[in-house]
Every structure is written in structure tokens, then in C-alpha cells.
Write an enzyme that holds these catalytic residues in place. Structure first.
Site, short mmCIF file in Angstrom:
data_model
loop_
_atom_site.label_atom_id
_atom_site.label_comp_id
_atom_site.label_asym_id
_atom_site.label_seq_id
_atom_site.Cartn_x
_atom_site.Cartn_y
_atom_site.Cartn_z
N LYS A 1 -2.59 7.03 1.26
CA LYS A 1 -2.38 7.30 2.69
C LYS A 1 -1.31 8.40 2.78
O LYS A 1 -0.14 8.14 3.04
CB LYS A 1 -1.95 6.01 3.40
N ARG B 1 0.84 -1.21 0.00
CA ARG B 1 0.00 0.00 0.00
C ARG B 1 0.87 1.26 0.00
O ARG B 1 0.54 2.24 -0.67
CB ARG B 1 -0.95 -0.01 1.21
N1 PMP Z 1 -9.24 4.94 7.17
C1 PMP Z 1 -8.34 5.88 7.47
C2 PMP Z 1 -8.57 7.28 7.03
C3 PMP Z 1 -7.18 5.53 8.18
O1 PMP Z 1 -6.26 6.45 8.48
C4 PMP Z 1 -7.00 4.19 8.60
C5 PMP Z 1 -5.80 3.80 9.43
N2 PMP Z 1 -4.68 3.50 8.61
C6 PMP Z 1 -7.99 3.25 8.26
C7 PMP Z 1 -9.09 3.67 7.55
C8 PMP Z 1 -7.82 1.80 8.63
O2 PMP Z 1 -6.85 1.20 7.82
P1 PMP Z 1 -5.90 0.05 8.35
O3 PMP Z 1 -6.79 -1.10 8.72
O4 PMP Z 1 -5.02 -0.28 7.20
O5 PMP Z 1 -5.16 0.58 9.52
#
Ligand code: PMP
Length: 290
Positions: free
Chosen positions: A149, A50
């Protein structure tokens, strides 16, 4: 705690970057938050995939291979002699001048910070979260895709402040059309008459690693899943709701905008996901020490 910056470990007090780094000046960069449990890094490969996708999307060339970044991540955890915690990877555009253009940024800055994680207190997992729907909309994919991200988290920060000021632990964010996208730092799921529902990525959600794990677990458990356009109606009328994220893991949402979800307690299926997720995190992942 020792911090990795561009190949060198620094004590916390000396871990500094230039004020001309475009990560600071413009939020120009990307990151990942990753957990490790019991001496293993959970879903490291998926997080790095990612990260590299985020980099490609913003036209940033990470100055390391995936293998090198994997080693640097593991080394950071080893250097700090940790077995359980959180590791943050940050790649900024690098040091440039005050101009917006990254033309003068010759080399991206690579930062790796490991440490303990401030989870919700255990009692929150027992009683579930109170959540509100934020008036701050999730940024439009045509402006900056929420699947990147990026270090530009101001949209989420403002929504988080809004939720906290309303006495809620998290906030649901809608997209510009009014469909549910995600939370400020978590993805969202609802269980309705035995079917698990979650917003599509195109609704404006991050492709959460925990979300993917829950989707895999649902398949294993024989629970049908629909990724769909959702409105708050689907959450208000759900039998159970829960949120997923690296930091939060899987946690029940029992109130939304003053409505009680289901019977107001973490549901039976939610509890199963919480339990299965904990088993998985304790028993899988990339070994740090052997
Ligand atoms: N949405 C946002 C905006 C986030 O910052 C996160 C945290 N990374 C998530 C969802 C959840 O993603 P993950 O399960 O990969 O941590």
C-alpha cells in the site's frame, strides 16, 4: 483538526512537510486508511501489520514500534476528540535531496491525520453502484506489487479518473493478463449460484482488510468461497456483485460496462453482508478512550 507529524501535534494550517521529502518527490512511502466507529478502531492490528509488511517490502524501517504507532494513532483520535471517523497513517522515506536514491533520507516521516470520512451517499447503498472496466491496467506485481500500500497511487488515480469521466463511481482494474484484479480503491466479490467468488491476491489485488472480514463472515454464514482468477465474464454473469473497502465498507455493484448484474438491485446476500459488517464495526475494535 490536529495533525501528528513525527511526535508533535500541529494545527492543520501548520501541518507541513519539506518539499524535499521523498514521499512528495517520488511517492516513496506507504500508508494505511483505517476507520473507527463508536469509539473503537476497527481492525487496527491488521492495518498495522499490513503497514509494517508494506514497509518491509519497500525496504523502509518505520522509526517506531507497532505499539508506539498504535498509541500515536489512538492519541491522534483522542486529541481530536473523535468517536467516528477515519484515520490515515503515512510513512514517507523522509527528507533527502533531489536524487532518486533514498541514501540521504536519514529518517522516515510519520504523519497521522484523522477526520471525518466522505462516504458514498446512503442512497448509493440502497441502489448500488454503476461501474466500468478501466482500460488502465493494474500495475504488474513485478513492477511494484499491488499488495504494497504505497504512496504511488497514480495507477489507481488514473483509473479512477477514467471511471469518473465515464460516469461511473468505481472502476474494475484488470491485470496485465486481463484477469480481474480489484477496483481503484476497493476489492471485488461476485456471488454465483450460492458461491462467493473473489480474485486471488496474486491477480494483483491489495490484501484488503475488509476483504478478509467478508471472507470470515462468509465462513460464519456457511457461504462457500472461491478465490480464483476471474474475468469480467464472471462479474457480468454473477447473481450479485459487491465491492469492499475501508471507506466504502460493503456496497453493491449493480451495473458493469452497461450490463445489469442480477436484477439490477443490491442482492439479498449482499444486503446481509452490508448489515453484518455494520453490526461488526459498531461492536468490535480497539477502544480509544478507556
Ligand atoms: N484495493 C485498493 C487499491 C485500495 O486502495 C483499497 C483501500 N485500502 C482496497 C483495495 C480495500 O482495502 P481495505 O479493505 O483494506 O480498505
Amino acid at each position: 483538526m490536529k495533525i501528528y507529524i513525527d511526535g508533535t501535534f500541529y494545527p492543520e494550517a501548520d501541518a507541513k512537510i519539506s518539499v524535499f521529502d521523498h514521499g512528495l518527490l517520488y511517492g516513496d512511502g506507504i500508508f494505511e486508511g483505517i476507520r473507527f466507529y463508536n469509539g473503537r478502531v476497527f481492525r487496527l492490528e491488521e492495518h498495522l501489520d499490513r503497514l509494517f509488511d508494506s514497509a518491509r517490502a519497500i525496504n523502509l524501517a518505520i522509526p517506531m514500534t507497532k505499539q508506539e504507532l498504535t498509541e500515536a494513532t489512538l492519541n491522534t483520535i483522542r486529541t481530536n476528540e473523535l468517536r467516528d471517523g477515519y484515520v490515515r497513517l503515512i510513512i514517507t522515506r523522509g527528507v533527502g535531496n533531489l536524487g532518486l536514491s533514498p541514501d540521504r533520507c536519514n529518517k522516515p516521516t510519520v504523519i497521522i491525520i484523522s477526520g471525518a470520512i466522505a462516504l458514498y451517499p446512503e442512497e448509493m447503498y440502497e441502489i448500488g453502484l454503476n461501474v466500468i472496466t478501466c482500460s488502465t491496467r493494474r500495475i504488474a506485481p513485478a513492477a511494484l506489487s499491488p499488495t504494497v500500500k504505497s504512496l504511488n497511487y497514480l495507477n489507481n488515480v488514473i483509473a479512477k479518473i477514467e471511471a469518473n469521466q465515464a460516469g461511473a463511481a468505481e472502476g474494475i482494474m484488470l491485470n496485465e493478463q486481463g484477469f480481474v484484479a480489484e477496483c481503484t480503491g476497493d476489492n471485488v466479490f461476485a456471488l454465483k449460484r450460492g458461491t462467493l467468488l473473489t480474485p486471488t491476491i496474486a491477480s494483483g489485488a491489495l490484501r484488503g482488510i475488509t476483504r478478509e472480514v467478508v471472507i470470515e463472515m462468509a465462513a460464519d454464514m456457511g457461504i462457500p468461497l472461491r478465490e480464483m482468477q476471474m474475468t469480467t465474464y464472471d462479474l457480468y454473469t454473477a447473481d450479485e456483485c459487491f465491492l469492499t473497502g475501508t471507506a466504502a465498507e460493503v456496497i453493491a455493484m449493480v451495473r458493469l460496462d452497461g450490463r445489469t448484474i442480477g436484477d439490477g438491485k443490491p442482492g439479498e446476500v449482499t444486503r446481509k453482508f452490508v448489515e453484518r459488517f455494520r453490526v461488526l464495526t459498531q461492536s468490535s475494535g480497539t477502544a480509544i478512550y478507556e
